[in-house]
Design a protein around this motif. Structure first.
Motif, PDB file in Angstrom:
ATOM      1  N   THR A  24       6.283   7.694  34.929  1.00  0.00           N
ATOM      2  CA  THR A  24       4.958   7.298  34.432  1.00  0.00           C
ATOM      3  C   THR A  24       4.251   8.475  33.772  1.00  0.00           C
ATOM      4  O   THR A  24       3.632   8.342  32.711  1.00  0.00           O
ATOM      5  N   GLY A  25       4.337   9.648  34.411  1.00  0.00           N
ATOM      6  CA  GLY A  25       3.723  10.842  33.834  1.00  0.00           C
ATOM      7  C   GLY A  25       4.327  11.206  32.498  1.00  0.00           C
ATOM      8  O   GLY A  25       3.622  11.635  31.575  1.00  0.00           O
ATOM      9  N   ALA A  26       5.665  11.042  32.384  1.00  0.00           N
ATOM     10  CA  ALA A  26       6.330  11.326  31.105  1.00  0.00           C
ATOM     11  C   ALA A  26       5.847  10.384  30.019  1.00  0.00           C
ATOM     12  O   ALA A  26       5.582  10.794  28.878  1.00  0.00           O
ATOM     13  N   LEU A  27       5.711   9.077  30.360  1.00  0.00           N
ATOM     14  CA  LEU A  27       5.239   8.092  29.387  1.00  0.00           C
ATOM     15  C   LEU A  27       3.811   8.408  28.941  1.00  0.00           C
ATOM     16  O   LEU A  27       3.491   8.365  27.741  1.00  0.00           O
ATOM     17  N   ILE A  28       2.956   8.731  29.920  1.00  0.00           N
ATOM     18  CA  ILE A  28       1.572   9.072  29.586  1.00  0.00           C
ATOM     19  C   ILE A  28       1.519  10.335  28.734  1.00  0.00           C
ATOM     20  O   ILE A  28       0.727  10.445  27.781  1.00  0.00           O
ATOM     21  N   SER A  29       2.378  11.315  29.007  1.00  0.00           N
ATOM     22  CA  SER A  29       2.409  12.566  28.235  1.00  0.00           C
ATOM     23  C   SER A  29       2.792  12.308  26.782  1.00  0.00           C
ATOM     24  O   SER A  29       2.182  12.841  25.851  1.00  0.00           O
ATOM     25  N   VAL A  30       3.832  11.474  26.588  1.00  0.00           N
ATOM     26  CA  VAL A  30       4.276  11.159  25.226  1.00  0.00           C
ATOM     27  C   VAL A  30       3.172  10.429  24.458  1.00  0.00           C
ATOM     28  O   VAL A  30       2.877  10.742  23.294  1.00  0.00           O
ATOM     29  N   CYS A  31       2.546   9.454  25.110  1.00  0.00           N
ATOM     30  CA  CYS A  31       1.451   8.716  24.467  1.00  0.00           C
ATOM     31  C   CYS A  31       0.293   9.651  24.129  1.00  0.00           C
ATOM     32  O   CYS A  31      -0.339   9.531  23.068  1.00  0.00           O
ATOM     33  N   SER A  32       0.001  10.600  25.019  1.00  0.00           N
ATOM     34  CA  SER A  32      -1.093  11.547  24.781  1.00  0.00           C
ATOM     35  C   SER A  32      -0.805  12.418  23.569  1.00  0.00           C
ATOM     36  O   SER A  32      -1.690  12.663  22.728  1.00  0.00           O
ATOM     37  N   VAL A  33       0.452  12.911  23.465  1.00  0.00           N
ATOM     38  CA  VAL A  33       0.813  13.757  22.310  1.00  0.00           C
ATOM     39  C   VAL A  33       0.705  12.966  21.006  1.00  0.00           C
ATOM     40  O   VAL A  33       0.198  13.466  19.995  1.00  0.00           O
ATOM     41  N   LEU A  34       1.179  11.725  21.004  1.00  0.00           N
ATOM     42  CA  LEU A  34       1.087  10.889  19.804  1.00  0.00           C
ATOM     43  C   LEU A  34      -0.371  10.626  19.438  1.00  0.00           C
ATOM     44  O   LEU A  34      -0.763  10.677  18.251  1.00  0.00           O
ATOM     45  N   PHE A  35      -1.189  10.338  20.455  1.00  0.00           N
ATOM     46  CA  PHE A  35      -2.607  10.071  20.214  1.00  0.00           C
ATOM     47  C   PHE A  35      -3.309  11.317  19.654  1.00  0.00           C
ATOM     48  O   PHE A  35      -4.093  11.229  18.712  1.00  0.00           O
ATOM     49  N   GLY A 263     -10.058  16.629  25.712  1.00  0.00           N
ATOM     50  CA  GLY A 263     -10.477  15.319  26.211  1.00  0.00           C
ATOM     51  C   GLY A 263      -9.304  14.405  26.480  1.00  0.00           C
ATOM     52  O   GLY A 263      -9.267  13.706  27.506  1.00  0.00           O
ATOM     53  N   THR A 264      -8.335  14.416  25.566  1.00  0.00           N
ATOM     54  CA  THR A 264      -7.181  13.538  25.746  1.00  0.00           C
ATOM     55  C   THR A 264      -6.380  13.925  26.986  1.00  0.00           C
ATOM     56  O   THR A 264      -6.000  13.074  27.806  1.00  0.00           O
ATOM     57  N   PHE A 265      -6.096  15.232  27.140  1.00  0.00           N
ATOM     58  CA  PHE A 265      -5.318  15.669  28.305  1.00  0.00           C
ATOM     59  C   PHE A 265      -6.077  15.438  29.613  1.00  0.00           C
ATOM     60  O   PHE A 265      -5.477  15.104  30.636  1.00  0.00           O
ATOM     61  N   THR A 266      -7.409  15.605  29.575  1.00  0.00           N
ATOM     62  CA  THR A 266      -8.192  15.370  30.789  1.00  0.00           C
ATOM     63  C   THR A 266      -8.140  13.904  31.200  1.00  0.00           C
ATOM     64  O   THR A 266      -7.882  13.564  32.369  1.00  0.00           O
ATOM     65  N   VAL A 267      -8.397  13.018  30.249  1.00  0.00           N
ATOM     66  CA  VAL A 267      -8.379  11.583  30.543  1.00  0.00           C
ATOM     67  C   VAL A 267      -6.976  11.144  30.938  1.00  0.00           C
ATOM     68  O   VAL A 267      -6.793  10.357  31.889  1.00  0.00           O
ATOM     69  N   ALA A 268      -5.941  11.658  30.234  1.00  0.00           N
ATOM     70  CA  ALA A 268      -4.561  11.298  30.584  1.00  0.00           C
ATOM     71  C   ALA A 268      -4.218  11.772  31.995  1.00  0.00           C
ATOM     72  O   ALA A 268      -3.532  11.070  32.753  1.00  0.00           O
ATOM     73  N   GLY A 269      -4.691  12.976  32.393  1.00  0.00           N
ATOM     74  CA  GLY A 269      -4.444  13.473  33.745  1.00  0.00           C
ATOM     75  C   GLY A 269      -5.096  12.609  34.796  1.00  0.00           C
ATOM     76  O   GLY A 269      -4.504  12.348  35.861  1.00  0.00           O
ATOM     77  N   ILE A 270      -6.312  12.139  34.516  1.00  0.00           N
ATOM     78  CA  ILE A 270      -7.000  11.260  35.468  1.00  0.00           C
ATOM     79  C   ILE A 270      -6.245   9.942  35.620  1.00  0.00           C
ATOM     80  O   ILE A 270      -6.037   9.445  36.737  1.00  0.00           O
ATOM     81  N   ILE A 271      -5.809   9.382  34.476  1.00  0.00           N
ATOM     82  CA  ILE A 271      -5.062   8.117  34.532  1.00  0.00           C
ATOM     83  C   ILE A 271      -3.764   8.301  35.304  1.00  0.00           C
ATOM     84  O   ILE A 271      -3.388   7.482  36.166  1.00  0.00           O
TER      85      ILE A 271
END
Length: 291
Positions: A24-35, A263-271
């Motif tokens: 899940t963390g890997a998926l969120i990380s990839v989505c965060s980088v794309l975003f 902001g993106t990394f912070t919100v992604a970390g919380i999620i």
């Protein structure tokens, strides 16, 4: 005691053997980088492109000249070039019949019927008119027909190629009056607005915008004959529209990029933390260890 500069490290590192990667963390990380990449490219385009702002003022923007250049390009499909001429008048007493400087005529048909008329001339900064007519011709046509199409009517300097801005710089472009009464006199009433356009380097250009209203009437002159013409009656507005190109400062771009990344990394970390915590609670509940 020797001072250890590592004490000032705000970003202390955690050994890898104390961390736990998840799918899940890997998926969120990839989505965060794309975003982040998408937002970064969008901000970069906004920074590179210029923004055009406008303001109104009461002034004469071209104080070094008392003249306004005018260019007209018009086609008359039922008149021969030999009959067509340009007359210029204004409220200071100017009255030129058959203006010929910087004027060209191009026959449209093989038999000489039809004419494209072009002219470049200067007018004073006072109300007046110019009109396309047969007044300057030595002989008048048997059946005058001033139905026409206006390709271009421009006041002032032409906008640079590639520069686009909302405005009425060529309001009469491709206005078609070819189906009007052949005997009609075409009357355009123009309201000319001084305009200044400054590019990103501060170089000004002086185009003029204009709006128009139109009417056509049949006028009979001496002997009961109709002598049609195409009139352009103009008046100048005291209001000047000033356009200016601006670009965002570089520090604004950097601030926005930092906000996007942080902001993106912070919100992604919380999620990611919420999902991981929920999964751990669910797994403990399945094992009966939830207490």
């Amino acid at each position: 005691m020797q001072f250890d500069i590592r004490r000032l490290d705000l970003y202390r590192k955690i050994p890898k053997d104390l961390t736990q990667p998840t799918s899940t963390g890997a998926l969120i990380s990839v989505c965060s980088v794309l975003f982040i990449s998408f937002l970064f490219c969008s901000e970069l385009l906004l920074f590179i492109n210029t923004e055009v702002i406008s303001e109104l003022s009461v002034e004469d923007p071209v104080q070094h000249s008392e003249k306004i250049p005018v260019f007209i390009n018009i086609s008359l499909y039922k008149m021969e070039c030999q009959y067509i001429g340009l007359d210029i008048q204004d409220d200071m007493g100017r009255h030129e019949v058959g203006f010929k400087d910087n004027t060209q005529k191009f026959p449209l048909g093989a038999n000489g019927e039809g004419c494209r008329f072009e002219s470049f001339f200067l007018i004073n900064k006072i109300p007046g008119n110019f009109h396309v007519s047969t007044h300057s011709s030595a002989a008048q046509p048997q059946n005058p027909d001033m139905n026409h199409r206006v390709h271009k009517l421009r006041f002032g300097m032409e906008m640079e190629e590639g520069k686009t801005v909302k405005g009425s710089f060529n309001s009469l472009e491709e206005v078609d009056k070819t189906k009007a009464n052949p005997l009609s006199t075409h009357d355009y009433i123009l309201r000319v607005v001084p305009t200044v356009y400054e590019d990103i380097g501060g170089t000004p250009r002086y185009p003029y915008q204009y709006t128009f209203s139109y009417r056509d009437i049949v006028q009979y002159h001496h002997g009961g004959a109709a002598v049609p013409a195409i009139w352009f009656r103009y008046d100048l507005s005291p209001i000047t529209v000033r356009y200016k190109e601006k670009r965002k400062p570089f520090y604004t771009f950097l601030t926005t990029v930092c906000a996007i990344v942080g902001g993106t990394f912070t919100v992604a970390g919380i999620i990611d933390s919420l999902i991981f915590t929920a999964y751990e609670i669910f797994r403990k509940a399945e094992l009966g260890k939830l207490s």
